[in-house]
Design a protein around this motif. Sequence first.
Motif, PDB file in Angstrom:
ATOM      1  N   PRO A 211      12.292  18.076 -15.602  1.00 18.55           N
ATOM      2  CA  PRO A 211      13.144  19.016 -16.344  1.00 18.55           C
ATOM      3  C   PRO A 211      14.557  19.094 -15.791  1.00 18.55           C
ATOM      4  CG  PRO A 211      10.962  19.958 -15.978  1.00 18.55           C
ATOM      5  CD  PRO A 211      11.017  18.717 -15.137  1.00 18.55           C
ATOM      6  N   ASP A 212      14.686  18.785 -14.469  1.00 17.38           N
ATOM      7  CA  ASP A 212      16.011  18.804 -13.839  1.00 17.38           C
ATOM      8  C   ASP A 212      16.723  17.459 -13.943  1.00 17.38           C
ATOM      9  OD1 ASP A 212      14.272  17.393 -12.323  1.00 17.38           O
ATOM     10  OD2 ASP A 212      14.785  18.366 -10.424  1.00 17.38           O
ATOM     11  N   HIS A 213      16.219  16.556 -14.772  1.00 16.01           N
ATOM     12  CA  HIS A 213      16.790  15.217 -15.022  1.00 16.01           C
ATOM     13  C   HIS A 213      16.613  14.268 -13.828  1.00 16.01           C
ATOM     14  CE1 HIS A 213      19.801  17.180 -18.095  1.00 16.01           C
ATOM     15  NE2 HIS A 213      18.500  17.373 -18.399  1.00 16.01           N
ATOM     16  N   ALA A 214      15.721  14.648 -12.893  1.00 21.56           N
ATOM     17  CA  ALA A 214      15.483  13.777 -11.742  1.00 21.56           C
ATOM     18  C   ALA A 214      14.516  12.669 -12.141  1.00 21.56           C
ATOM     19  CB  ALA A 214      14.893  14.581 -10.594  1.00 21.56           C
TER      20      ALA A 214
ATOM     21  N   ASP B 177      22.960  11.460 -19.406  1.00 19.97           N
ATOM     22  CA  ASP B 177      23.367  12.846 -19.653  1.00 19.97           C
ATOM     23  C   ASP B 177      23.942  13.054 -21.047  1.00 19.97           C
ATOM     24  OD1 ASP B 177      22.616  13.720 -17.077  1.00 19.97           O
ATOM     25  OD2 ASP B 177      24.452  12.856 -16.236  1.00 19.97           O
TER      26      ASP B 177
ATOM     27  N   ARG C 211      11.853  14.676 -25.369  1.00 23.86           N
ATOM     28  CA  ARG C 211      11.455  15.772 -24.486  1.00 23.86           C
ATOM     29  C   ARG C 211       9.978  16.071 -24.708  1.00 23.86           C
ATOM     30  NH1 ARG C 211      14.520  21.628 -23.870  1.00 23.86           N
ATOM     31  NH2 ARG C 211      13.236  22.382 -22.076  1.00 23.86           N
TER      32      ARG C 211
ATOM     33  N   GLU D  46       9.477  17.861 -19.435  1.00 27.10           N
ATOM     34  CA  GLU D  46       9.892  16.568 -18.902  1.00 27.10           C
ATOM     35  C   GLU D  46      10.522  15.725 -20.038  1.00 27.10           C
ATOM     36  OE1 GLU D  46       6.052  15.445 -17.477  1.00 27.10           O
ATOM     37  OE2 GLU D  46       6.656  15.811 -15.379  1.00 27.10           O
TER      38      GLU D  46
END
Length: 461
Positions: free
Chosen positions: A86-89, A100, A127, A132
Motif C-alpha cells: 500500500p505504501d508503493h514499496a 507513481d 489495486r 496492495e
Amino acid sequence: MRLLEVRRTSGFRVACLFFATFGTASLALSGFLYLDTRSYGRRAAFEWVGWESKHLLSLAPRALRERIDASEDFAEGGRPLVLFGPDHAHRAGAPIPFPDQAPVGHPFILTQQTDQGPRTLFSELTRLPGGEYVLVSRSAKDLEALEKALVETFVWGMAATVVIGLIGAVIFGAGSLRQNDAITRAVERIMRGDLSERLPTRGVSADLAHLTGVVNDMLGQLERLMLEIKGVNENIAHDLRTPLTRVVGTLERSLRKANSVEAFRACNEDALAEVKSIVVRFSALLRISEMEDRLRRSGFTQVDLARLLEDAVEYYEPLALERQIRLRWERPEEPCTVEGDRSLIFEAVSNLIDNALKFTPAGGEVEVALRRDPPGIRVTDTGCGIPANELGEVRERYRRGALKTGKSGFGIGLSLVDSIARLHSAAFDIASDAGGTQVTLVWRPAATSAGHLASIPAPTA
C-alpha cells in the motif's frame, strides 16, 4: 550521348511516369500496412495486459504471490509481474519501481531503464482488495522487432522498385529510340529519292503502327503520282514528237515549195490542224489535273442521273444514226440523285458513250442504263472489246490498246473518267470479252451523302 537520347524518348518518360505512379501507390500502401500492423500489435498487447490483470484479481492471495514469484526472473522480452505494498514499496516480482504517475486500472506504456538501454513495456496497474498493487506488463520488444522488420522490408522493396523501374524505363526508352532510328533511316532514304521505301510497321508500338500505316499509304500515293508524272512526261514527249515533226515538215515544205497563196494556205491549214490536236491533248491533261484536286469538292450538289443520261443520249443520237448503231436508253419514271458535279459526271458519261460508239461496228448496239441500288451508270456495247491483258492498263494516260491504234483519239478518255470517279468516290469498273465491253460507274453508299466539292466548267461539245 545515347543515354541522353534515351532520356528524351517518350517511352522512357512514360515508363518513369508509370513508375512514379506505381511507386507512390506502393509507398502509400506500405505506410498503411505499417501503421495498421503497429496499431494492431499495441491493441493486442493492451488487451492481454487487461485480461491478465482481471485474472490476477480473481486469484487467492497465496496463488497470486506464487504467480508473481514465478515471473520474478523474467527474460528480456517477457511478461513481468510486480507486487507493491500500500505504501508503493516493492514486495515481489520483477525489479521494476512503482510507477507513481501511472493511472490505476487503465493501460499505459512504461519505459524501464536497464543496462542495455531503455525498455518499453505495455503495462496496467491494478489495486488489490487488500490495498496492495499489482503491475502487469508485457515487453514491446517483439512488436518493435516486427516494426523494424517491416520498415526494412519496405525500404528494400522501394529500393528494388526504383532499380527495376529505372531499368524498365531505360529498356522502354531504348525500344522507342530503336523505333525512331528505324523510321529516321527510312525517311532519309525517302528524302534521297527512293520513293519505294516504306516506314517500318513491324516491331513498333500500336500508336506508331497506325501512324506509319497512314504515312505508308500516303507514300504509296505519292509514288504512284510520281510514276504517273514520269510516264506522262515520257508519253507527251513521245506522242507530241510526231505532230510537231509534221508541223515542222509542213512549214519547211511551205517555205521551199509554196509559190502561191493557195499553196501557203493549204500548208498553214495542215500545220494549224496539227497544232490544234496538240492543244486538245494538253487541255485534256490539264482537265485531269483539275479533277485530281480534292478541293473542288466544295461545290457538289444533288445531280439527277436520269436527266443527265437522257441529255447525254440525246446529244449522241445523231452520231449513232450516222454510224448505223442502235443507241438504246429507257428513261426511268422516278429520278435517281447522287451528290457530285453535274458537268464532270456529264463529261464522264460522254467519254464512255463516245468510246462505245467509236469501237462498235455498224449494225451494233450501245446500251445506256441507270442503276438504282447503289446508284450508278452502265454503258454496254457490242464492239471489238478489250483484250484481258490490257484491262488493267486502259485507265493510264496515253495508253491505247492494240485494237484501237487505227481509231482517232489520244488515249486520255478513260483516264479522265477514272479521275472523275475517284473525285466522286465512285467505283469505276471495266469488263470486256470478244462480244463487247461493259463499263460501270457506281457511287458508293458513303459517297451519296458525303461532302461537297467546287464545280468545274462543263465541257464544250
